[in-house]
Enzyme design. Structure first.
Site, short mmCIF file in Angstrom:
data_model
loop_
_atom_site.label_atom_id
_atom_site.label_comp_id
_atom_site.label_asym_id
_atom_site.label_seq_id
_atom_site.Cartn_x
_atom_site.Cartn_y
_atom_site.Cartn_z
N ARG A 53 46.11 67.73 57.28
CA ARG A 53 45.79 66.50 58.01
C ARG A 53 46.57 65.36 57.36
NH1 ARG A 53 43.88 64.37 54.18
NH2 ARG A 53 43.83 62.42 55.33
N GLY A 54 46.47 64.18 58.00
CA GLY A 54 47.29 63.07 57.52
C GLY A 54 48.59 63.06 58.30
N ALA A 55 48.98 61.88 58.77
CA ALA A 55 50.11 61.81 59.70
C ALA A 55 51.39 62.47 59.18
CB ALA A 55 50.35 60.33 60.07
N ARG A 90 47.11 67.28 68.09
CA ARG A 90 46.43 66.02 67.76
C ARG A 90 47.22 64.87 68.39
NH1 ARG A 90 44.21 65.03 61.91
NH2 ARG A 90 42.77 63.76 63.14
N ASP A 243 48.46 55.99 60.99
CA ASP A 243 48.86 57.14 61.81
C ASP A 243 49.92 56.76 62.83
OD1 ASP A 243 45.95 57.70 60.87
OD2 ASP A 243 46.91 59.62 61.28
O1 MRU Z 1 42.20 62.43 60.75
P1 MRU Z 1 43.09 62.41 59.55
O2 MRU Z 1 42.40 62.78 58.29
O3 MRU Z 1 44.37 63.18 59.78
O4 MRU Z 1 43.49 60.89 59.42
C1 MRU Z 1 44.33 60.47 58.37
C2 MRU Z 1 44.51 59.02 58.30
O5 MRU Z 1 43.99 58.26 59.09
C3 MRU Z 1 45.46 58.50 57.25
O6 MRU Z 1 45.06 57.25 56.80
C4 MRU Z 1 46.86 58.40 57.86
O7 MRU Z 1 47.23 59.60 58.46
C5 MRU Z 1 47.87 58.04 56.86
S1 MRU Z 1 48.24 59.41 55.80
C6 MRU Z 1 49.44 58.97 54.73
#
Ligand code: MRU
Length: 370
Positions: A53-55, A90, A243
């Site tokens: 997870r995480g962008a 996603r 994101d």
């Molecule tokens: O739903 P997630 O856990 O994938 O969401 C992640 C976030 O909102 C982070 O803040 C974002 O992706 C930045 S990661 C460097």
């Protein structure tokens, strides 16, 4: 970054098995498990169900997924289908689309026989670039943190607040919002980080796990505590990830970010967003109107995951039986609430002019369909 003294990236390629290895984030911070993804469909499930997870990490995972698919079937049809299947996992983080477009645009002109090797090379390139982008964000963020340090008493740390996990687990390495923290700590700047738990999935626990492994002082706080801490002068700066950030600097990030920005503005606390360049959506201007917000399963709000006394890792129900959950996973912070964007090219205003000054080659094509 390091886990028990050993350096890890959040994903890596296993040449021996021809598979992608990931840190399976579903079990953290309770258990450190590594999973192997052998097919594109397994990668798609891992993204959708948030093993990764995480962008930025979603983007890198998708690039490896394309490479896996190309090794099995390098046809035009398979390439188009890979784009569609992975893109559907996603909807909010733009890095996913950015990586998939880059794979498609690079591979499409090549003869089918050359695609598998080129796709794997490209996935490695995307992963390595992410590491370098985040390292640079850390350098620029460190400069901002250093500016705060002289205003503190000798025995007082710089106090940062962060939301969600924009840490190394959310990227390939370093993290975005955490990169300045790691670099400030390594440079000897005393820090204390307020870590929002970030309901419903508690990604703050991942941030706490990362900070703890790196020896950075922190407190895990409930999401509602941030405003109070700011009112009492206990937060010097907020740094969050994103994101998707629009070309005029509206910031889409994990649900609850907007409320932190409102509290920061009311208390004159600087609110910064760590923004890797692939997270800028140049095609979108108005974040509120144009960014699709992922609606996740209601069960994520009615149940929480934790470690039981017996050592098991289990979901427990926190809402009454039969209660319906509502689960928008992201929100948009309008640019006027953002003090600045910490990008890999430097810090700028959250505005069309600010971003255009750092990325003139992209801004000149902004708004045109890729
Ligand atoms: O739903 P997630 O856990 O994938 O969401 C992640 C976030 O909102 C982070 O803040 C974002 O992706 C930045 S990661 C460097």
């Amino acid at each position: 970054m390091k886990v028990d003294g050993r350096h890890y990236r959040s994903l890596w390629w296993d040449n021996d098995t021809g598979a992608l290895r990931i840190i399976d984030q579903r079990w953290l911070p309770h258990d450190f498990r590594i999973a192997e993804l052998r097919t594109m469909d397994e990668c798609a499930v891992a993204i959708r169900d948030m093993w990764v997870r995480g962008a930025p990490l979603i983007g890198a995972t998708a690039a490896y997924a394309v490479a896996i698919r190309m090794a099995a079937d390098p046809s035009d049809e398979a390439l188009s289908a890979a784009w569609r299947v992975l893109h559907a996992t996603r909807p909010t983080a733009i890095n996913l689309r950015w990586a998939l477009d880059r794979c498609r645009d690079t591979l499409r002109p090549l003869p089918a026989g050359a695609r598998a090797e080129a796709a794997l090379e490209l996935a490695h390139e995307i992963a390595d670039e992410d590491v370098e982008i985040n390292r640079r964000i850390g350098e620029h963020g460190l400069a901002l943190i250093r500016e705060l340090a002289p205003h503190k008493r000798a025995d007082e740390p710089v106090r940062l607040l962060t939301h969600c996990n924009a840490g190394w687990l959310a990227t390939v390495d370093w993290g975005t919002a955490t990169s300045p923290m790691f670099q400030a700590h390594d440079a000897g700047v005393p820090l204390h980080v307020w870590v929002d738990e970030t309901r419903p999935r508690n990604q703050g626990a991942l941030t706490a796990w990362e900070l703890r492994s790196h020896g950075i002082a922190h407190s895990y706080i409930v999401d509602n505590a941030g405003g109070h801490l700011m009112q009492h002068g206990l937060v010097d700066m907020v740094i969050v990830g994103t994101d998707r950030t629009t070309r005029r600097g509206d910031v889409c990030n994990k649900i609850g970010t907007y409320l932190k920005a409102l509290a920061a503005r009311d208390n004159a606390v600087p609110f910064y967003v760590a923004l890797p360049s692939p997270t800028i959506d140049w095609a979108v201007e108005d974040g509120l109107a144009e960014i699709p917000i992922e609606e996740r399963a209601p069960r994520e709000t009615t149940h929480v995951l934790g470690r039981t006394r017996g050592g098991g890792i289990e979901h427990v129900q926190v809402a009454p039986e039969g209660t319906e959950g509502g689960n928008p996973a992201f929100d948009v912070t309008p640019n006027h609430l953002v003090t600045g964007l910490i990008t890999d090219r430097g810090v700028c205003d959250a505005s069309a002019e600010g971003l255009a000054a750092l990325f003139p080659e992209r801004a000149s094509h902004a708004g045109s369909t890729p």
